[in-house]
Write a protein that holds these residues in place. Sequence first.
Motif, PDB file in Angstrom:
ATOM      1  N   ALA A 117       0.688  -1.237   0.136  1.00 22.40           N
ATOM      2  CA  ALA A 117      -0.013   0.072   0.102  1.00 22.40           C
ATOM      3  C   ALA A 117       0.859   1.248  -0.093  1.00 22.40           C
ATOM      4  O   ALA A 117       0.352   2.263  -0.132  1.00 22.40           O
ATOM      5  CB  ALA A 117      -0.980  -0.022   1.137  1.00 22.40           C
ATOM      6  N   GLY A 118       2.211   1.213   0.017  1.00 23.34           N
ATOM      7  CA  GLY A 118       3.082   2.436   0.107  1.00 23.34           C
ATOM      8  C   GLY A 118       4.258   2.362   0.843  1.00 23.34           C
ATOM      9  O   GLY A 118       4.567   1.327   1.340  1.00 23.34           O
ATOM     10  N   ALA A 119       4.973   3.422   0.747  1.00 22.23           N
ATOM     11  CA  ALA A 119       6.313   3.483   1.084  1.00 22.23           C
ATOM     12  C   ALA A 119       6.285   3.279   2.572  1.00 22.23           C
ATOM     13  O   ALA A 119       5.490   3.620   3.312  1.00 22.23           O
ATOM     14  CB  ALA A 119       7.014   4.822   0.975  1.00 22.23           C
ATOM     15  N   PRO A 120       7.445   2.952   3.170  1.00 22.92           N
ATOM     16  CA  PRO A 120       7.763   2.985   4.716  1.00 22.92           C
ATOM     17  C   PRO A 120       7.531   4.453   5.501  1.00 22.92           C
ATOM     18  O   PRO A 120       7.900   5.416   4.476  1.00 22.92           O
ATOM     19  CB  PRO A 120       8.865   2.342   4.984  1.00 22.92           C
ATOM     20  CG  PRO A 120       9.611   2.196   3.825  1.00 22.92           C
ATOM     21  CD  PRO A 120       8.608   2.416   2.578  1.00 22.92           C
ATOM     22  N   VAL A 121       7.417   4.656   6.684  1.00 24.00           N
ATOM     23  CA  VAL A 121       7.352   5.692   7.178  1.00 24.00           C
ATOM     24  C   VAL A 121       8.753   6.117   7.453  1.00 24.00           C
ATOM     25  O   VAL A 121       8.986   7.353   7.565  1.00 24.00           O
ATOM     26  CB  VAL A 121       6.652   5.420   8.559  1.00 24.00           C
ATOM     27  CG1 VAL A 121       6.431   6.907   9.525  1.00 24.00           C
ATOM     28  CG2 VAL A 121       5.146   5.165   8.520  1.00 24.00           C
ATOM     29  N   MET A 122       9.451   5.300   7.808  1.00 29.09           N
ATOM     30  CA  MET A 122      10.853   5.487   8.283  1.00 29.09           C
ATOM     31  C   MET A 122      11.809   4.034   7.868  1.00 29.09           C
ATOM     32  O   MET A 122      11.109   3.258   8.051  1.00 29.09           O
ATOM     33  CB  MET A 122      10.927   5.760   9.699  1.00 29.09           C
ATOM     34  CG  MET A 122      12.047   6.922   9.971  1.00 29.09           C
ATOM     35  SD  MET A 122      11.901   7.168  11.935  1.00 29.09           S
ATOM     36  CE  MET A 122      11.247   8.462  12.023  1.00 29.09           C
ATOM     37  N   LYS A 123      13.210   4.489   7.927  1.00 31.90           N
ATOM     38  CA  LYS A 123      14.002   2.963   7.467  1.00 31.90           C
ATOM     39  C   LYS A 123      15.212   3.223   7.866  1.00 31.90           C
ATOM     40  O   LYS A 123      15.848   4.338   7.899  1.00 31.90           O
ATOM     41  CB  LYS A 123      13.836   2.977   5.792  1.00 31.90           C
ATOM     42  CG  LYS A 123      14.216   1.619   5.351  1.00 31.90           C
ATOM     43  CD  LYS A 123      13.767   2.020   3.802  1.00 31.90           C
ATOM     44  CE  LYS A 123      14.350   0.919   2.899  1.00 31.90           C
ATOM     45  NZ  LYS A 123      15.051  -0.202   2.924  1.00 31.90           N
ATOM     46  N   SER A 124      15.832   2.377   8.390  1.00 31.32           N
ATOM     47  CA  SER A 124      17.379   2.475   8.609  1.00 31.32           C
ATOM     48  C   SER A 124      17.924   0.918   8.198  1.00 31.32           C
ATOM     49  O   SER A 124      16.902   0.321   7.352  1.00 31.32           O
ATOM     50  CB  SER A 124      17.550   2.333  10.179  1.00 31.32           C
ATOM     51  OG  SER A 124      17.520   1.127  10.746  1.00 31.32           O
ATOM     52  N   GLY A 125      19.221   0.697   8.292  1.00 31.60           N
ATOM     53  CA  GLY A 125      19.778  -0.578   7.576  1.00 31.60           C
ATOM     54  C   GLY A 125      19.150  -1.751   8.090  1.00 31.60           C
ATOM     55  O   GLY A 125      19.039  -2.746   7.609  1.00 31.60           O
ATOM     56  N   SER A 126      18.383  -1.630   9.357  1.00 34.03           N
ATOM     57  CA  SER A 126      18.095  -2.977   9.942  1.00 34.03           C
ATOM     58  C   SER A 126      16.745  -3.020  10.386  1.00 34.03           C
ATOM     59  O   SER A 126      16.320  -3.876  11.169  1.00 34.03           O
ATOM     60  CB  SER A 126      19.094  -3.550  11.145  1.00 34.03           C
ATOM     61  OG  SER A 126      20.362  -3.037  10.617  1.00 34.03           O
ATOM     62  N   ALA A 127      16.162  -1.817  10.226  1.00 32.48           N
ATOM     63  CA  ALA A 127      14.618  -1.879  10.898  1.00 32.48           C
ATOM     64  C   ALA A 127      13.875  -0.822   9.899  1.00 32.48           C
ATOM     65  O   ALA A 127      14.471   0.187   9.203  1.00 32.48           O
ATOM     66  CB  ALA A 127      14.648  -1.540  12.073  1.00 32.48           C
ATOM     67  N   VAL A 128      12.487  -1.145   9.846  1.00 34.65           N
ATOM     68  CA  VAL A 128      11.461  -0.314   9.093  1.00 34.65           C
ATOM     69  C   VAL A 128      10.242   0.004   9.787  1.00 34.65           C
ATOM     70  O   VAL A 128       9.703  -0.730  10.794  1.00 34.65           O
ATOM     71  CB  VAL A 128      11.169  -0.966   7.634  1.00 34.65           C
ATOM     72  CG1 VAL A 128      10.346  -0.084   6.761  1.00 34.65           C
ATOM     73  CG2 VAL A 128      12.603  -1.531   6.765  1.00 34.65           C
ATOM     74  N   LEU A 129       9.730   1.182   9.697  1.00 38.54           N
ATOM     75  CA  LEU A 129       8.628   1.487  10.347  1.00 38.54           C
ATOM     76  C   LEU A 129       7.502   1.358   9.239  1.00 38.54           C
ATOM     77  O   LEU A 129       7.554   2.291   8.194  1.00 38.54           O
ATOM     78  CB  LEU A 129       8.524   2.973  11.164  1.00 38.54           C
ATOM     79  CG  LEU A 129       8.935   3.131  12.313  1.00 38.54           C
ATOM     80  CD1 LEU A 129       8.845   4.576  12.755  1.00 38.54           C
ATOM     81  CD2 LEU A 129       8.223   2.287  13.237  1.00 38.54           C
ATOM     82  N   TRP A 130       6.521   0.948   9.529  1.00 37.37           N
ATOM     83  CA  TRP A 130       5.236   0.721   8.587  1.00 37.37           C
ATOM     84  C   TRP A 130       4.119   1.417   9.405  1.00 37.37           C
ATOM     85  O   TRP A 130       3.858   1.096  10.578  1.00 37.37           O
ATOM     86  CB  TRP A 130       4.874  -0.519   8.014  1.00 37.37           C
ATOM     87  CG  TRP A 130       6.263  -1.371   7.448  1.00 37.37           C
ATOM     88  CD1 TRP A 130       6.960  -2.135   8.092  1.00 37.37           C
ATOM     89  CD2 TRP A 130       6.539  -1.039   5.862  1.00 37.37           C
ATOM     90  NE1 TRP A 130       7.868  -2.497   6.791  1.00 37.37           N
ATOM     91  CE2 TRP A 130       7.442  -1.967   5.921  1.00 37.37           C
ATOM     92  CE3 TRP A 130       5.880  -0.407   4.885  1.00 37.37           C
ATOM     93  CZ2 TRP A 130       8.207  -2.076   4.431  1.00 37.37           C
ATOM     94  CZ3 TRP A 130       6.302  -0.610   3.700  1.00 37.37           C
ATOM     95  CH2 TRP A 130       7.730  -1.280   3.562  1.00 37.37           C
ATOM     96  N   ASP A 131       3.139   1.981   8.479  1.00 32.32           N
ATOM     97  CA  ASP A 131       1.788   2.426   8.942  1.00 32.32           C
ATOM     98  C   ASP A 131       0.775   1.259   8.663  1.00 32.32           C
ATOM     99  O   ASP A 131       0.374   1.027   7.751  1.00 32.32           O
ATOM    100  CB  ASP A 131       1.547   3.571   8.307  1.00 32.32           C
ATOM    101  CG  ASP A 131       0.186   4.166   8.705  1.00 32.32           C
ATOM    102  OD1 ASP A 131      -0.479   3.815   9.677  1.00 32.32           O
ATOM    103  OD2 ASP A 131       0.085   5.642   8.627  1.00 32.32           O
TER     104      ASP A 131
END
Length: 775
Positions: free
Chosen positions: A455-469
């Motif tokens: 449904a869309g891009a992540p809210v935030m992202k680093s090399g080892s973790a991602v935040l999704w809505d």
Amino acid sequence: MSGAATISRVCVIGAGVMGAGIAAQVANAGVPVLLLDVVRDPADRSAVARGAVERMLKTDPAPFMSKAAARLVETGNIEDDLAKVADCDWIIEAIVERLDLKQALYAKIEDHRHEGAIVSSNTSSIPLDRLVEGRSEGFRRNFLITHFFNPPRYMRLIELVSGTGSDPAQVARIADFADRALGKSVVRAKDTPGFIANRIGTFWIQAAMNAAFDLGVSVEEADAIAGRPMGVPKTGVFGLADLVGIDLLPHLKASLLATLPEDDPYRAIARDEGLIGRMIADGFTGRKGKGGFYRLSADGQRRKEVLDLASGEYRAAAKAPSLPGKAGSGDLAALLALPGKAGAYAWAVLGPTLAYAASLVPAIADDIAAVDAAMKLGYNWKWGPFELIDRIGADRLAARLEGEGKAVPDLLRLAGGRTFWRVEGWKRQFLGLDGDYHDLVRPEGVLLLDDIKLAGAPVMKSGSAVLWDAGDGVLVLEFTGKMNALDGEVMALIGKAIPLVAARHKALVVYNEGSNFSAGANLGLALFALNIAAWGEVEKLVVAGQQAYKALKYAPFPVVSAPSGLALGGGCEILLHSDAIQAHAESYIGLVECGVGLVPGWGGCGEMIDRWRKNPAMPKGPMPAVSKVFETISTATVAKSAAEAKELGFLRPTDGVTMNRDRLLADAKARALQLAEGYVPPEPPQFRLPGPSGKAALMMAVEGFRARGLATPYDEVVAARLADVLTGGEADPVDVVSEEDMLGLEHRAFMALVRDPRSLARVEHMLETGKPLRN
Ligand code: NAI
């Protein structure tokens, strides 16, 4: 679901491999179950069923999720106890595969079952209409086939087959119970031989074996080509046969040949390989027998040997061929285009199997989605047949079949240049038999991160973790490192996520769809730092982890963690810092740091004590909780289910358990939203700990283990450091030890151990072998 429709008691008849396992899974769901079998010993009339339960308590991997579950199984025999089925809402027949015996049993069940009770058969090959011959209309209305896979606790698929006379409400009732309570994915299959998974799976196994014999491909080459590169478990086909039992193959074949249509393509490939017949006759039936296509050498060295298909003799296993470039990693077009035997073998397996699968819809299932789901869940394929076809290209597959003069299934022609699966309007869609695409509809209460990602891009992202809505004000924190390992990047993202959630959202769920939630801190990275004595870097990570986890705990919004699979070390500690845990029933949780010569360093020690001292079952006073935690952590005990994790205190009595993996995220999200109403962060705990005298008591026990050879010298060193933390260091039992003090103690113990070469040796050994070093 209305109360009247729930299943509150189940009866399983037949306590063999399947019946016993099914009864255990019903008990795992917390539902009482009556398990019946024949009378074999007149002096001990229920010995068969009781023996099956006793055996299961010793089986590994365990059919029961806890000892408490085993107590929900009542055993009996069909001569004395059949009248008890009157109290059961669902009666599952899992006796031997013989029509006459099954029919005779149903006649007796009909006399006893209550009117609304459902009867189902676990048959793998007998058509439903034959099973209910001679039964009343009322019986037929409440009869269906529920085909479980072995082992019933761990295999997620149930194929559900209803008859023309089955009451849809009763079918839905069983489907719902199998899904929510038993945690299974229910796939509706039609009443055809082998249903979906075994129909295609048997063909696939036969095609892969034939081709190995015909093309002169060795066992290990065959499994290397038709295993991982095709998204199949790495056992491939020969390793799978060893696992399930080579003697099962002729039975599967015979039952299909007895019932398949005359023109079914399986008939043309089914053959009796003399070598396989000889193997079975001589007891080489696979892992349960003297060996199979693979075995460990008998000379005490336990080297891997394989059976040479031409000579029938064992020889040392050759190194599996590595496939060049993309061919080894799921690019099926590249795999099929490989020159020589590798490409030829890949085609000889995939071409006929995929064509066969495509030719069977709609005969075996209403749509391709059911077929893909059945193969993924029943055979652990990463991609179903139609997803595999998409990876090749339906038109390419059709052209190659046509070029070889083979029949091209209508469905491949229908696809034309299109794919069977696509993503459109943020939705997964599959090609229907009408030639149009249809949304894949998830059952109500199923929410997958995999779908959210569409449904869309992540809210935030680093090399080892991602935040999704995840919608409704809930963000999801996903680990994405190798094996979901935790490192500084994860901690940094947690640091950034907190103000964001606080400002704009309601809650955070820590969740991912890897096969393991997280096996803990990145040991490879740790080893690298230790090898170059980069103590500063190690220390920074300890502090970063402690700060990130405490920040989560005291954030102004609720955090719910939802593990599935392994949650070890730092992966366990993040759970311990959550306001609530919603665990998949198949969660394996533990603080295993002592196994690599360390102690939990991200706040796990204090959190575990806090959990136990708040547990109503714990006697008062500083020592009981500390002893309990010491015992669990010093032995690196891992809970083998969410139920065991409750017993070990990793989960609170109030934490939730979800049986169905697909429902985990939705359940966790619901819990988080519930907690968000009027949420107040927790107060920091104030510990009263036993101090040096408590430590002395704990160490006396360790010395006892050491004297009996159960603990190594270095175990004692590590245990002493752990005891130091858990008892509060130099604390006086009347002093209050703050959470900050506990973190300081942990930090100090961790850094002392990390500098010890014996810890380094443990870490190295773990990375190399996956097993603890007992130094
Ligand atoms: P099994 O041979 O391990 O167990 C059958 C049990 O039924 C035995 O304990 C036997 O004493 C009992 N039994 C026989 N006649 C009985 C009667 N009249 N009343 C009560 N108990 C009776 O067989 P298994 O493998 O557990 O298979 C059971 C059913 O499940 C069969 O229909 C089979 O086709 C099906 N199935 C088997 C799978 C497998 O992997 N083994 C997978 C899926 C289905």
